[in-house]
Write an enzyme that holds these catalytic residues in place. Sequence first.
Site, PDB file in Angstrom:
ATOM      1  N   THR A  38       4.776  -4.999  11.164  1.00  0.00           N
ATOM      2  CA  THR A  38       5.928  -4.906  12.075  1.00  0.00           C
ATOM      3  C   THR A  38       6.466  -3.482  12.128  1.00  0.00           C
ATOM      4  O   THR A  38       7.198  -3.137  13.046  1.00  0.00           O
ATOM      5  CB  THR A  38       7.068  -5.830  11.603  1.00  0.00           C
ATOM      6  OG1 THR A  38       7.323  -5.579  10.220  1.00  0.00           O
ATOM      7  CG2 THR A  38       6.709  -7.291  11.789  1.00  0.00           C
ATOM      8  N   SER A  70      -6.729  15.713 -10.436  1.00  0.00           N
ATOM      9  CA  SER A  70      -6.316  14.324 -10.606  1.00  0.00           C
ATOM     10  C   SER A  70      -6.962  13.752 -11.859  1.00  0.00           C
ATOM     11  O   SER A  70      -8.185  13.819 -12.023  1.00  0.00           O
ATOM     12  CB  SER A  70      -6.716  13.473  -9.397  1.00  0.00           C
ATOM     13  OG  SER A  70      -6.521  12.100  -9.682  1.00  0.00           O
ATOM     14  N   GLY A 129      -3.851  -2.059  -1.882  1.00  0.00           N
ATOM     15  CA  GLY A 129      -2.872  -2.285  -0.828  1.00  0.00           C
ATOM     16  C   GLY A 129      -1.442  -2.137  -1.315  1.00  0.00           C
ATOM     17  O   GLY A 129      -0.504  -2.593  -0.674  1.00  0.00           O
ATOM     18  N   LEU A 130      -1.249  -1.476  -2.460  1.00  0.00           N
ATOM     19  CA  LEU A 130       0.097  -1.259  -2.999  1.00  0.00           C
ATOM     20  C   LEU A 130       0.578   0.162  -2.742  1.00  0.00           C
ATOM     21  O   LEU A 130       1.500   0.651  -3.384  1.00  0.00           O
ATOM     22  CB  LEU A 130       0.123  -1.577  -4.499  1.00  0.00           C
ATOM     23  CG  LEU A 130      -0.282  -3.008  -4.867  1.00  0.00           C
ATOM     24  CD1 LEU A 130      -0.268  -3.202  -6.380  1.00  0.00           C
ATOM     25  CD2 LEU A 130       0.627  -4.035  -4.192  1.00  0.00           C
ATOM     26  N   SER A 131      -0.053   0.825  -1.790  1.00  0.00           N
ATOM     27  CA  SER A 131       0.420   2.105  -1.261  1.00  0.00           C
ATOM     28  C   SER A 131       0.284   3.288  -2.202  1.00  0.00           C
ATOM     29  O   SER A 131       1.196   4.079  -2.379  1.00  0.00           O
ATOM     30  CB  SER A 131       1.869   1.995  -0.790  1.00  0.00           C
ATOM     31  OG  SER A 131       1.923   1.308   0.410  1.00  0.00           O
ATOM     32  N   SER A 132      -0.903   3.435  -2.771  1.00  0.00           N
ATOM     33  CA  SER A 132      -1.142   4.631  -3.583  1.00  0.00           C
ATOM     34  C   SER A 132      -1.085   5.895  -2.725  1.00  0.00           C
ATOM     35  O   SER A 132      -0.606   6.935  -3.183  1.00  0.00           O
ATOM     36  CB  SER A 132      -2.488   4.525  -4.304  1.00  0.00           C
ATOM     37  OG  SER A 132      -3.536   4.289  -3.384  1.00  0.00           O
ATOM     38  N   GLU A 165       0.015  11.391   7.135  1.00  0.00           N
ATOM     39  CA  GLU A 165      -1.050  10.381   7.098  1.00  0.00           C
ATOM     40  C   GLU A 165      -1.570  10.086   8.506  1.00  0.00           C
ATOM     41  O   GLU A 165      -2.765   9.891   8.714  1.00  0.00           O
ATOM     42  CB  GLU A 165      -0.558   9.105   6.417  1.00  0.00           C
ATOM     43  CG  GLU A 165      -1.688   8.126   6.191  1.00  0.00           C
ATOM     44  CD  GLU A 165      -1.527   7.234   4.970  1.00  0.00           C
ATOM     45  OE1 GLU A 165      -2.288   6.263   4.871  1.00  0.00           O
ATOM     46  OE2 GLU A 165      -0.655   7.502   4.122  1.00  0.00           O
ATOM     47  N   ASP A 177       5.685   2.164   4.105  1.00  0.00           N
ATOM     48  CA  ASP A 177       5.207   2.488   2.763  1.00  0.00           C
ATOM     49  C   ASP A 177       5.902   3.722   2.209  1.00  0.00           C
ATOM     50  O   ASP A 177       6.362   3.742   1.065  1.00  0.00           O
ATOM     51  CB  ASP A 177       3.691   2.715   2.776  1.00  0.00           C
ATOM     52  CG  ASP A 177       2.926   1.461   3.161  1.00  0.00           C
ATOM     53  OD1 ASP A 177       3.548   0.394   3.277  1.00  0.00           O
ATOM     54  OD2 ASP A 177       1.700   1.558   3.357  1.00  0.00           O
TER      55      ASP A 177
END
Length: 391
Positions: A38, A70, A129-132, A165, A177
């Site tokens: 949405t 990293s 899908g947890l927005s890294s 992004e 996000d």
Amino acid sequence: MAVNVSELKEKFAGLFGGGGSIKAYFAPGRVNLIGEHTDYNGGHVFPCALTIGTYGVIRPRQDRKLRLFSVNFEQMGIVESSLDDLVPSEEAGWTNYPKGIFWTFEKRGYHFDNGADLLFYGDIPAGSGLSSSASLEVLTGLMLRDTFGFDISMPDLALIGQYSENNYNGMNCGIMDQFASAMGKKDCAVFLDTNTLKYEYAPVRLSDARIVITNSNVKHSLVSSAYNDRRRESETALKALQSVVDIKTLGDLTEEQFEQYKDAIQDPVCRKRAKHAVYENRRTIHAVEALKANDIVTFGKLINASHVSLRDDYETSCKETDLLAELAWEVPGVLGSRITGGGFGGCTVSIVKNESIDLFIRTLDSAYTEKTGIKAEFYVVDIGDGARALD
């Protein structure tokens, strides 16, 4: 590795040398309780920040070099770049995300006279899908703002992350996000109108229940997935509706108005996409009302309905996440369960009564592995604060 900020600073000094102003920061990942797909359709979302996320350590340089490392991709070593080489490339791998933030700052008129050494470590499972990616973007933006003395608000850092992004990484995501990572608040979810960026914090009081995230361990790459297709299909539907009703976004419509005007959308696929966007937006508004009224049962039912819509109308689920949701619905004490995030894999989010958590994990663990051959992972999560300096 356990997340120890002192150890990360020591690692930084070992890689880049000691001395100077070495500072550490954190930006969380997020889980969206309801309101999926949405955020780019002018609707409402209801995410919360997690206590897992991305850690960063930064020190400014005297030249225009960028040196990035990293802990999650140690095999790549230190990746060297420059403020004069802010161009995305496949070879740059994960560094395209922080480089994109430098690029966006420059596009916004914030100029860098010198570069920086940066170290990152994330404890968000990759591809979950947890927005890294949003966590990494907001983290980098916050580090650059503080290190180079720019006057930028936290909501603007979220917008910078989204712009980067969209335009540097080629992922046409909405604002949710990045906003959740930047603006999260402990024990609250963010009720955000993505059309206006007006938001409020809604306490998440689940009394005797917890949020459980189940990772399907089906990896997805949103850039190469059908995510951008869904956005185009939604935009096509919106244009068709605008020929018969005065709206700016799909989020402007009620369910009744959609049913009245939906035949203007001639493509049946685009019609389904619009239906999800409209109904999901209304579900999100009703879910927040239910939570405020301590009606957790209704909140859970709306979460279930969200999954069905994502499965049937928006078609961003997959057989593995469908299985996890369907298994969850059968466990006594599960109030609601659905796929969360961009889709095509990743995680489900479930609201589970405390006394049922062990049963929930046992049941899904065995049945999911038996039917898919894949081992799921379970996280009983806490809601944390947004991005911040650690020292």
